[in-house]
Scaffold this motif. Sequence first.
Motif, PDB file in Angstrom:
ATOM      1  N   ASP A  85       0.854  -1.190   0.000  1.00 15.76           N
ATOM      2  CA  ASP A  85       0.000   0.000   0.000  1.00 15.76           C
ATOM      3  C   ASP A  85       0.884   1.231   0.000  1.00 15.76           C
ATOM      4  N   VAL A  86       0.236   2.403  -0.159  1.00 18.74           N
ATOM      5  CA  VAL A  86       1.005   3.650  -0.220  1.00 18.74           C
ATOM      6  C   VAL A  86       1.506   4.069   1.157  1.00 18.74           C
ATOM      7  N   VAL A  87       0.894   3.544   2.208  1.00 22.11           N
ATOM      8  CA  VAL A  87       1.323   3.827   3.582  1.00 22.11           C
ATOM      9  C   VAL A  87       1.343   2.520   4.362  1.00 22.11           C
ATOM     10  N   ALA A  88       2.004   2.531   5.491  1.00 25.65           N
ATOM     11  CA  ALA A  88       2.030   1.350   6.348  1.00 25.65           C
ATOM     12  C   ALA A  88       0.632   1.049   6.865  1.00 25.65           C
ATOM     13  N   PRO A  89       0.303  -0.226   7.086  1.00 25.74           N
ATOM     14  CA  PRO A  89      -1.041  -0.586   7.559  1.00 25.74           C
ATOM     15  C   PRO A  89      -1.280  -0.124   8.987  1.00 25.74           C
ATOM     16  N   ARG A  90      -2.536  -0.035   9.344  1.00 27.86           N
ATOM     17  CA  ARG A  90      -2.910   0.443  10.673  1.00 27.86           C
ATOM     18  C   ARG A  90      -2.575  -0.560  11.762  1.00 27.86           C
ATOM     19  N   ARG A  91      -2.476  -1.819  11.409  1.00 29.17           N
ATOM     20  CA  ARG A  91      -2.061  -2.835  12.367  1.00 29.17           C
ATOM     21  C   ARG A  91      -1.227  -3.871  11.627  1.00 29.17           C
ATOM     22  N   GLY A  92      -0.328  -4.509  12.345  1.00 30.03           N
ATOM     23  CA  GLY A  92       0.510  -5.523  11.733  1.00 30.03           C
ATOM     24  C   GLY A  92      -0.204  -6.862  11.651  1.00 30.03           C
ATOM     25  N   VAL A  93       0.329  -7.735  10.807  1.00 32.49           N
ATOM     26  CA  VAL A  93      -0.171  -9.102  10.696  1.00 32.49           C
ATOM     27  C   VAL A  93       1.020 -10.023  10.907  1.00 32.49           C
ATOM     28  N   GLU A  94       1.040 -10.704  12.036  1.00 29.60           N
ATOM     29  CA  GLU A  94       2.152 -11.603  12.346  1.00 29.60           C
ATOM     30  C   GLU A  94       2.200 -12.732  11.328  1.00 29.60           C
ATOM     31  N   GLY A  95       3.388 -12.947  10.751  1.00 30.45           N
ATOM     32  CA  GLY A  95       3.537 -13.982   9.736  1.00 30.45           C
ATOM     33  C   GLY A  95       3.446 -13.455   8.319  1.00 30.45           C
ATOM     34  N   ALA A  96       3.208 -12.134   8.163  1.00 27.34           N
ATOM     35  CA  ALA A  96       3.135 -11.513   6.841  1.00 27.34           C
ATOM     36  C   ALA A  96       4.130 -10.360   6.775  1.00 27.34           C
ATOM     37  N   THR A  97       4.479  -9.972   5.561  1.00 26.76           N
ATOM     38  CA  THR A  97       5.370  -8.836   5.361  1.00 26.76           C
ATOM     39  C   THR A  97       4.624  -7.718   4.626  1.00 26.76           C
ATOM     40  N   PHE A  98       5.172  -6.513   4.702  1.00 29.14           N
ATOM     41  CA  PHE A  98       4.550  -5.357   4.057  1.00 29.14           C
ATOM     42  C   PHE A  98       5.582  -4.580   3.265  1.00 29.14           C
ATOM     43  N   ALA A  99       5.115  -3.970   2.204  1.00 32.16           N
ATOM     44  CA  ALA A  99       5.962  -3.095   1.406  1.00 32.16           C
ATOM     45  C   ALA A  99       5.146  -1.866   1.023  1.00 32.16           C
ATOM     46  N   VAL A 100       5.865  -0.776   0.763  1.00 33.49           N
ATOM     47  CA  VAL A 100       5.206   0.456   0.337  1.00 33.49           C
ATOM     48  C   VAL A 100       5.298   0.552  -1.180  1.00 33.49           C
ATOM     49  N   GLY A 101       4.171   0.811  -1.816  1.00 31.83           N
ATOM     50  CA  GLY A 101       4.119   0.941  -3.265  1.00 31.83           C
ATOM     51  C   GLY A 101       2.814   1.576  -3.686  1.00 31.83           C
ATOM     52  N   ASN A 102       2.740   1.976  -4.933  1.00 31.74           N
ATOM     53  CA  ASN A 102       1.574   2.687  -5.438  1.00 31.74           C
ATOM     54  C   ASN A 102       1.134   2.053  -6.750  1.00 31.74           C
ATOM     55  N   VAL A 103      -0.163   1.770  -6.876  1.00 29.71           N
ATOM     56  CA  VAL A 103      -0.652   1.138  -8.100  1.00 29.71           C
ATOM     57  C   VAL A 103      -0.461   2.025  -9.327  1.00 29.71           C
ATOM     58  N   THR A 104      -0.285   3.323  -9.122  1.00 29.01           N
ATOM     59  CA  THR A 104      -0.042   4.199 -10.266  1.00 29.01           C
ATOM     60  C   THR A 104       1.403   4.123 -10.752  1.00 29.01           C
ATOM     61  N   ASP A 105       2.270   3.452  -9.995  1.00 30.50           N
ATOM     62  CA  ASP A 105       3.672   3.278 -10.361  1.00 30.50           C
ATOM     63  C   ASP A 105       3.889   1.841 -10.804  1.00 30.50           C
ATOM     64  N   TYR A 106       3.948   1.633 -12.102  1.00 29.36           N
ATOM     65  CA  TYR A 106       4.026   0.261 -12.622  1.00 29.36           C
ATOM     66  C   TYR A 106       5.255  -0.491 -12.127  1.00 29.36           C
ATOM     67  N   SER A 107       6.385   0.170 -12.021  1.00 28.38           N
ATOM     68  CA  SER A 107       7.607  -0.526 -11.623  1.00 28.38           C
ATOM     69  C   SER A 107       7.485  -1.135 -10.226  1.00 28.38           C
ATOM     70  N   SER A 108       6.849  -0.410  -9.286  1.00 34.53           N
ATOM     71  CA  SER A 108       6.703  -0.941  -7.928  1.00 34.53           C
ATOM     72  C   SER A 108       5.700  -2.095  -7.892  1.00 34.53           C
ATOM     73  N   ILE A 109       4.673  -2.029  -8.736  1.00 43.57           N
ATOM     74  CA  ILE A 109       3.695  -3.110  -8.783  1.00 43.57           C
ATOM     75  C   ILE A 109       4.316  -4.361  -9.398  1.00 43.57           C
ATOM     76  N   LYS A 110       5.078  -4.188 -10.471  1.00 48.02           N
ATOM     77  CA  LYS A 110       5.719  -5.356 -11.090  1.00 48.02           C
ATOM     78  C   LYS A 110       6.702  -6.004 -10.122  1.00 48.02           C
ATOM     79  N   ALA A 111       7.483  -5.205  -9.429  1.00 50.32           N
ATOM     80  CA  ALA A 111       8.440  -5.751  -8.465  1.00 50.32           C
ATOM     81  C   ALA A 111       7.725  -6.551  -7.382  1.00 50.32           C
ATOM     82  N   ALA A 112       6.577  -6.052  -6.928  1.00 47.55           N
ATOM     83  CA  ALA A 112       5.832  -6.753  -5.882  1.00 47.55           C
ATOM     84  C   ALA A 112       5.221  -8.052  -6.379  1.00 47.55           C
ATOM     85  N   CYS A 113       4.883  -8.109  -7.678  1.00 44.44           N
ATOM     86  CA  CYS A 113       4.228  -9.300  -8.245  1.00 44.44           C
ATOM     87  C   CYS A 113       5.198 -10.414  -8.616  1.00 44.44           C
TER      88      CYS A 113
END
Length: 417
Positions: A85-113
Amino acid sequence: MLLAAGRLLPLAAVCYWLLKPSPRQPAKQPPPGVDWRARPGLHATVKEKAPATGKSYLVIGTGSVGLIIMEALVERGEKKVKGLDVVAPRRGVEGATFAVGNVTDYSSIKAACEGVDVVYLTVALIRYYERLQYQYAASHAVNVTGTGNVLRACAECGVQVLVQTSTSNVCVAPALVSTSMDESSELVGPQNSPNHYGWTKAQAETMVLAANGAPLEPAARGALQTVAVRPCSGIFGLQDNFMTEKWLELGQVQIMLPEPLIDYVYNENVAYAHLLAEAALHAERAKPPPQRRVGGEAFCITNGEPLRAADFHDAVGHYYERQTGGAFKQTYLPRRLMMALGYAVELVQRATRGRVTGDLALLTPAMFAVASLTYAFSSAKAKERLGYEPLYTLHEALQRTVYLWHTHRAGVAGAKK
């Protein structure tokens, strides 16, 4: 003297007409014996109905529904779950990871996929209160261009399944609504959509469904499977941002339009439908095309209990008072005055291109055009093809929402001591 009084009478009548509050609706008592604890709950049900696959997951959009999906994926046993997401989530999820990215930025979406098997696309710019032409670009960038970027990244990275969060607003316009709507209902267009949100999401959903069966790279990965889940219509639950969270924090709600009847759907029920849709798509891979009835389809998801706005507010207040022991205040506002202010706000926005901000920016004719409508959807198709049934009734869900809000609030307060 009499002449002056005679001149004042029309002015007084106009003032009374403007300032008269919306009519207070008689309170409706919730059904007796409501107890959400009697239900098995999301995690237990998902383990049975949509068990772990061992695949790699990406959830784009870590708002209310996205976080619930992530939690359910981890809880059912998935080891490779990440959120974006564009900002960090409101709460964490144990066992999962998070990254910052924007769907309007293709390079960040491709890297995440890269290396991902399944994508949940829950992100959206929900500006139901905007209809001016200069405001269109922002909604289009996220809801349309962003969806296109995700579809392109899925194809180029070999993602096999995409589950998109759509909205009932793709069908909601004054000339289109009724109390018997479903997936066959007409989509809004640029001319009849009351806001940019509904029209841009209609475009996004159409793109997602049309992409079902698109070839993947490498070719050995087969074809992309897509499905759209349409929550109908007001999503509520823990950290819902737009609805109950704000009212519960304030201990009150201000009501302008108490009469309209719509579907209210619990966010855990919405997340459950997403997980069922994913499981159904996996099951379809082994079937010949004529037997596939989920890929490329949209599914309306409801609680199956349409309710007047006034009754929904009463229920929130009931469970708030039971949980906290405090009073829940309901204030009926003068709708005509608020609508007049809405046109004034839009006039300023039109002249200044966005000088109005904060809560006042939400008070627009576009908002009133949607909020004044009565409509309801059927989730019969989701029941038949996905096996969807609400995990919680509307009152169970509201009772659980207040409980989770109260305990979460207490936990956060305790952590600060």
